[in-house]
Design a protein around this motif. Structure first.
Motif, PDB file in Angstrom:
ATOM      1  N   THR A  77      47.722  40.773  66.420  1.00 24.41           N
ATOM      2  CA  THR A  77      47.328  40.171  65.146  1.00 24.41           C
ATOM      3  C   THR A  77      47.441  41.218  64.030  1.00 24.41           C
ATOM      4  O   THR A  77      47.509  42.428  64.304  1.00 24.41           O
ATOM      5  N   PRO A  78      47.432  40.769  62.785  1.00 23.35           N
ATOM      6  CA  PRO A  78      47.491  41.729  61.678  1.00 23.35           C
ATOM      7  C   PRO A  78      46.368  42.760  61.719  1.00 23.35           C
ATOM      8  O   PRO A  78      46.577  43.922  61.385  1.00 23.35           O
ATOM      9  N   ASP A  79      45.180  42.346  62.150  1.00 26.92           N
ATOM     10  CA  ASP A  79      44.046  43.270  62.223  1.00 26.92           C
ATOM     11  C   ASP A  79      44.253  44.357  63.277  1.00 26.92           C
ATOM     12  O   ASP A  79      43.685  45.444  63.176  1.00 26.92           O
TER      13      ASP A  79
ATOM     14  N   ARG B 125      53.190  32.806  63.227  1.00 30.97           N
ATOM     15  CA  ARG B 125      52.349  32.315  62.129  1.00 30.97           C
ATOM     16  C   ARG B 125      51.148  33.216  61.907  1.00 30.97           C
ATOM     17  O   ARG B 125      50.682  33.885  62.820  1.00 30.97           O
ATOM     18  N   GLU B 126      50.685  33.204  60.680  1.00 27.41           N
ATOM     19  CA  GLU B 126      49.497  33.944  60.267  1.00 27.41           C
ATOM     20  C   GLU B 126      49.600  35.440  60.536  1.00 27.41           C
ATOM     21  O   GLU B 126      48.608  36.114  60.784  1.00 27.41           O
ATOM     22  N   GLY B 127      50.811  35.975  60.518  1.00 23.83           N
ATOM     23  CA  GLY B 127      51.019  37.411  60.675  1.00 23.83           C
ATOM     24  C   GLY B 127      50.989  37.927  62.093  1.00 23.83           C
ATOM     25  O   GLY B 127      51.103  39.124  62.324  1.00 23.83           O
ATOM     26  N   LYS B 128      50.851  37.030  63.066  1.00 22.75           N
ATOM     27  CA  LYS B 128      50.847  37.462  64.470  1.00 22.75           C
ATOM     28  C   LYS B 128      52.266  37.799  64.895  1.00 22.75           C
ATOM     29  O   LYS B 128      53.227  37.176  64.456  1.00 22.75           O
TER      30      LYS B 128
END
Length: 67
Positions: A25-27, A51-54
């Motif tokens: 994930t982005p985090d 999606r969502e930066g993953k």
């Protein structure tokens, strides 16, 4: 609660075929990226943006069945 993953172990599992993919994930990316850059087979680790930066990472086995 923060969970710290053992990215080196996960990359080893990816290379060995124990797991088929690794989702970052982005985090997690800032902790994952230096481990990936130091991984001996990093050029065979292929990331696919989701999606969502993953990013989904998979190990590319060569055609003759090694690696």
């Amino acid at each position: 609660m923060i969970i710290i993953k053992d990215y080196l172990n996960l990359l080893d599992q990816l290379r060995d075929g124990t797991i088929s993919e690794l989702v970052v994930t982005p985090d997690e990316f800032m902790a994952f990226q230096p481990v990936l850059m130091d991984f001996p087979d990093r050029k065979l680790i292929i990331g696919e943006a989701g999606r969502e930066g993953k990013v989904v990472y998979r190990f590319e086995h060569n055609e003759n069945g090694t690696n």
